[in-house]
Design an enzyme around this catalytic site. Structure first.
Site, PDB file in Angstrom:
ATOM      1  N   GLN A  30       0.826  -1.207   0.000  1.00  0.00           N
ATOM      2  CA  GLN A  30       0.000   0.000   0.000  1.00  0.00           C
ATOM      3  C   GLN A  30       0.861   1.259   0.000  1.00  0.00           C
ATOM      4  O   GLN A  30       1.798   1.384   0.783  1.00  0.00           O
ATOM      5  CB  GLN A  30      -0.919   0.023   1.226  1.00  0.00           C
ATOM      6  CG  GLN A  30      -1.915   1.182   1.201  1.00  0.00           C
ATOM      7  CD  GLN A  30      -2.735   1.272   2.478  1.00  0.00           C
ATOM      8  OE1 GLN A  30      -2.205   1.536   3.541  1.00  0.00           O
ATOM      9  NE2 GLN A  30      -4.046   1.049   2.355  1.00  0.00           N
ATOM     10  N   CYS A  59      -6.772   6.887   5.304  1.00  0.00           N
ATOM     11  CA  CYS A  59      -6.134   7.399   6.522  1.00  0.00           C
ATOM     12  C   CYS A  59      -6.755   8.732   6.933  1.00  0.00           C
ATOM     13  O   CYS A  59      -6.757   9.690   6.153  1.00  0.00           O
ATOM     14  CB  CYS A  59      -4.636   7.577   6.311  1.00  0.00           C
ATOM     15  SG  CYS A  59      -3.793   8.163   7.792  1.00  0.00           S
ATOM     16  N   LYS A  98      -8.327   1.392  -0.870  1.00  0.00           N
ATOM     17  CA  LYS A  98      -8.993   1.272   0.430  1.00  0.00           C
ATOM     18  C   LYS A  98      -9.546   2.651   0.771  1.00  0.00           C
ATOM     19  O   LYS A  98      -8.805   3.639   0.806  1.00  0.00           O
ATOM     20  CB  LYS A  98      -8.029   0.816   1.521  1.00  0.00           C
ATOM     21  CG  LYS A  98      -8.713   0.610   2.877  1.00  0.00           C
ATOM     22  CD  LYS A  98      -7.747   0.021   3.904  1.00  0.00           C
ATOM     23  CE  LYS A  98      -8.495  -0.328   5.193  1.00  0.00           C
ATOM     24  NZ  LYS A  98      -9.006   0.843   5.918  1.00  0.00           N
ATOM     25  N   ASN A 159     -14.389  -3.526   6.030  1.00  0.00           N
ATOM     26  CA  ASN A 159     -13.506  -3.221   7.153  1.00  0.00           C
ATOM     27  C   ASN A 159     -14.286  -2.429   8.203  1.00  0.00           C
ATOM     28  O   ASN A 159     -15.021  -1.511   7.867  1.00  0.00           O
ATOM     29  CB  ASN A 159     -12.297  -2.417   6.645  1.00  0.00           C
ATOM     30  CG  ASN A 159     -11.321  -2.038   7.751  1.00  0.00           C
ATOM     31  OD1 ASN A 159     -10.746  -0.957   7.726  1.00  0.00           O
ATOM     32  ND2 ASN A 159     -11.132  -2.904   8.719  1.00  0.00           N
ATOM     33  N   GLY A 160     -14.129  -2.832   9.467  1.00  0.00           N
ATOM     34  CA  GLY A 160     -14.786  -2.107  10.562  1.00  0.00           C
ATOM     35  C   GLY A 160     -15.648  -3.014  11.415  1.00  0.00           C
ATOM     36  O   GLY A 160     -16.396  -3.850  10.902  1.00  0.00           O
ATOM     37  N   ASN A 161     -15.516  -2.876  12.750  1.00  0.00           N
ATOM     38  CA  ASN A 161     -16.302  -3.636  13.746  1.00  0.00           C
ATOM     39  C   ASN A 161     -15.883  -5.101  13.851  1.00  0.00           C
ATOM     40  O   ASN A 161     -16.660  -5.930  14.324  1.00  0.00           O
ATOM     41  CB  ASN A 161     -17.806  -3.601  13.445  1.00  0.00           C
ATOM     42  CG  ASN A 161     -18.368  -2.198  13.402  1.00  0.00           C
ATOM     43  OD1 ASN A 161     -17.724  -1.260  13.846  1.00  0.00           O
ATOM     44  ND2 ASN A 161     -19.568  -2.055  12.883  1.00  0.00           N
ATOM     45  N   ALA A 183      -7.971  -4.457  11.095  1.00  0.00           N
ATOM     46  CA  ALA A 183      -6.780  -3.650  11.363  1.00  0.00           C
ATOM     47  C   ALA A 183      -6.457  -3.690  12.849  1.00  0.00           C
ATOM     48  O   ALA A 183      -5.596  -4.432  13.303  1.00  0.00           O
ATOM     49  CB  ALA A 183      -6.999  -2.218  10.881  1.00  0.00           C
ATOM     50  N   GLU A 184      -7.181  -2.910  13.632  1.00  0.00           N
ATOM     51  CA  GLU A 184      -6.920  -2.836  15.071  1.00  0.00           C
ATOM     52  C   GLU A 184      -7.204  -4.163  15.769  1.00  0.00           C
ATOM     53  O   GLU A 184      -6.469  -4.580  16.671  1.00  0.00           O
ATOM     54  CB  GLU A 184      -7.775  -1.726  15.688  1.00  0.00           C
ATOM     55  CG  GLU A 184      -7.349  -1.333  17.085  1.00  0.00           C
ATOM     56  CD  GLU A 184      -8.052  -0.075  17.552  1.00  0.00           C
ATOM     57  OE1 GLU A 184      -7.392   0.962  17.692  1.00  0.00           O
ATOM     58  OE2 GLU A 184      -9.274  -0.133  17.775  1.00  0.00           O
TER      59      GLU A 184
END
Length: 410
Positions: A30, A59, A98, A159-161, A183-184
Site C-alpha cells: 500500500q 487514513c 482502500k 472493514n470495521g467492527n 486492522a486494530e
C-alpha cells in the site's frame, strides 16, 4: 503503508521499511501520495515483489491532512482518476483502493463507482467517515458497505467492527462482500482469524521468533507488543514492565518483557492462585470478561460518552480554583506562568545537578529560576534584586552584580 514520495527518493527508506519474503505471498503493498507520476514510479519499484498495489484513501489522521493524502483526497475525484490511471499503466499487476465512506450513502456509492471506472480492481470499504477517529471512532456502518457492495461489480472487502471471528461471519453474511479486513482487531489479537484468544506472552513469544528469523526495526516490534499487551498495561502494577518495553533496544529486552509478564500472571492463568477480582476486571454482573493476560480487542467508549466526559471535565476545570498561587505583589498567578512552572518541573535532570536528582531553585514559590549562588535569602538573581530594592535590605549577591555591571559599563 509506504509514503510514495519518500519511497522513490530514499533507498535507505526502501531498504528499512519494505522487507518481504516468499512466505508473505500473496502480498499487497500500500502506498499513500497525491502525485500520479510519483505513485506510478513507486508502484514500479515493488511490482516484482508483490501481487497487487493498493492506494491508501482511508487514513484520517492529521499527518494525512497535512500531507494531503489518505482520506483527504476523497473530495478530489479528478486527481484520483489520474493516480489510478497512471499506476495502472505503469505496472501489470492490479491496482486496488482502500476508502472510507461519506455520510451520505448515495455519495459513497458514486465514489466507489468512480474508482471502479478509473481502473480499481479491488475495493476495500471502511464503514466509517473521515471524521470518525480516536475517541470519536464509534461504530462502522455495515449498511454503507452493503449498499456499495450492491452497486459495484469488482471484488470488495469490508472493514470495521471486527473484534472476533464471529464478527467476520456476521459481516460476510450481512454485507455479502468477498472478504473481510481487520486492522486494530488483529493487532490486539493476532489469532483473531483462527477464532481463539491466546495468552499474551505466548503469542508475543511466537512473534519474537518470527522477528528473529525475519529482522525488522525495534520500533515495529515495540508497537506490536504494546498492542498485544494493551490490556495488561492498563494496570499500575505493570508500570515497570511497560517502561521496560518502552525502552527496549534488542530482542533480549523484548523477551524479558514477555518473561516478566508470564512469571507474574501464569499462576493465575493455570489456576494455581485465584485472581482477585475486587474491581470487576473479569466479571460484570453475570457477564464474563476475558482476563487481562488474554489477547482481546481494544474497546473504546462511545463518542456520546466521550463528549459527556469532556463536557464534565471542562465544567470541573472551570469550577476548580486553579489560580491558588499569588505573586509577591498579591496578584493572582496567571495561567501562562502556571504552565511555565509545570513545564519547568517536568524538565529532565542535568549532569550538574545534585546526586539525589533534586535541584535548588528560588525560594519564591512562584519563581522557577535557579537559586543564585551567593544570595543570602536563597533567591534567584532577579528576585534577590527586587527584594533588596523593595525592602531596603542588603545582599552580597546584589552588591556583586552591581560591581560587575559597573565594570562592564567601563
Amino acid at each position: 503503508m509506504l509514503h510514495s514520495n519518500i519511497f522513490t527518493k530514499d533507498s535507505k527508506y526502501r531498504k528499512e521499511f519494505f522487507t518481504t519474503c516468499q512466505e508473505d505471498r500473496p502480498l499487497i503493498v500500500q502506498f499513500c501520495g497525491n502525485e500520479p507520476d510519483i505513485m506510478a514510479a513507486a508502484a514500479k519499484l515493488v511490482e516484482k515483489d508483490c501481487d497487487a498495489i493498493d492506494v491508501n484513501l482511508g487514513c484520517p489522521q492529521s499527518i494525512a491532512k497535512r500531507g494531503r493524502y489518505g482520506a483527504f483526497l476523497q473530495d478530489d475525484w479528478t486527481l484520483l482518476k489520474r493516480i489510478i490511471a497512471a499506476m495502472s499503466e505503469a505496472v501489470a499487476i492490479p491496482i486496488t483502493c482502500k476508502v472510507r465512506v461519506f455520510d451520505n450513502i448515495d455519495k459513497s456509492i458514486e465514489y466507489a463507482l468512480m474508482l471502479q471506472s478509473a481502473g480499481c480492481k479491488l475495493l476495500t470499504v471502511h464503514g466509517r467517515t473521515r471524521e470518525q477517529k480516536g475517541p470519536l471512532t464509534g461504530v462502522a456502518s455495515w449498511k454503507h458497505i452493503k449498499s456499495v457492495r450492491s452497486a459495484v461489480s469488482i471484488p470488495m472487502f469490508a472493514n470495521g467492527n471486527i473484534q472476533c471471528l464471529e464478527d467476520v461471519y456476521r459481516c460476510l453474511k450481512y454485507t455479502e462482500v468477498d472478504g473481510v479486513m481487520s486492522a486494530e482487531g488483529i493487532l490486539t489479537n493476532p489469532a483473531l482469524f483462527e477464532g481463539i484468544n491466546p495468552v499474551t506472552w505466548e503469542i508475543a513469544s511466537e512473534y519474537l521468533l518470527l522477528v528473529e528469523k525475519y529482522p525488522c526495526p525495534s520500533s515495529f516490534i515495540r508497537g506490536h507488543l504494546f498492542k498485544i499487551f494493551h490490556k495488561i498495561f492498563t494496570f499500575e502494577t505493570n508500570t515497570k514492565e511497560r517502561e521496560l518495553l518502552a525502552t527496549a533496544q534488542n530482542l533480549d529486552d523484548f523477551r524479558q518483557v514477555c518473561i516478566k509478564i508470564r512469571d507474574k500472571y501464569s499462576v493465575f492463568h493455570e489456576g494455581t492462585i485465584n485472581f482477585l477480582d475486587d474491581d470487576a476486571i473479569t466479571r460484570q454482573g453475570y457477564d464474563l470478561i476475558l482476563p487481562p493476560w488474554i489477547c482481546q480487542p481494544y474497546v473504546r467508549i462511545s463518542p456520546e460518552e466521550h463528549t459527556q466526559k469532556m463536557e464534565l471535565l471542562s465544567k470541573q476545570q472551570c469550577n476548580n480554583d486553579k489560580r491558588i498561587l499569588n505573586e509577591p505583589d498579591g496578584n493572582v498567578l496567571s495561567r501562562k506562568k502556571m504552565k511555565k512552572l509545570r513545564r519547568y518541573m517536568r524538565r529532565p535532570t542535568k549532569p550538574d545537578e545534585k546526586a539525589d536528582g533534586t535541584r535548588e531553585i528560588c525560594m519564591n514559590i512562584v519563581c522557577p529560576n535557579p537559586l543564585g549562588a551567593k544570595c543570602a535569602y536563597k533567591l534567584c538573581k532577579k528576585c534577590c534584586r527586587n527584594k533588596c530594592f523593595e525592602e531596603d535590605c542588603f545582599c552580597i549577591a546584589v552588591a556583586h552584580l552591581s560591581s560587575q555591571s559597573g565594570v562592564n559599563r567601563q
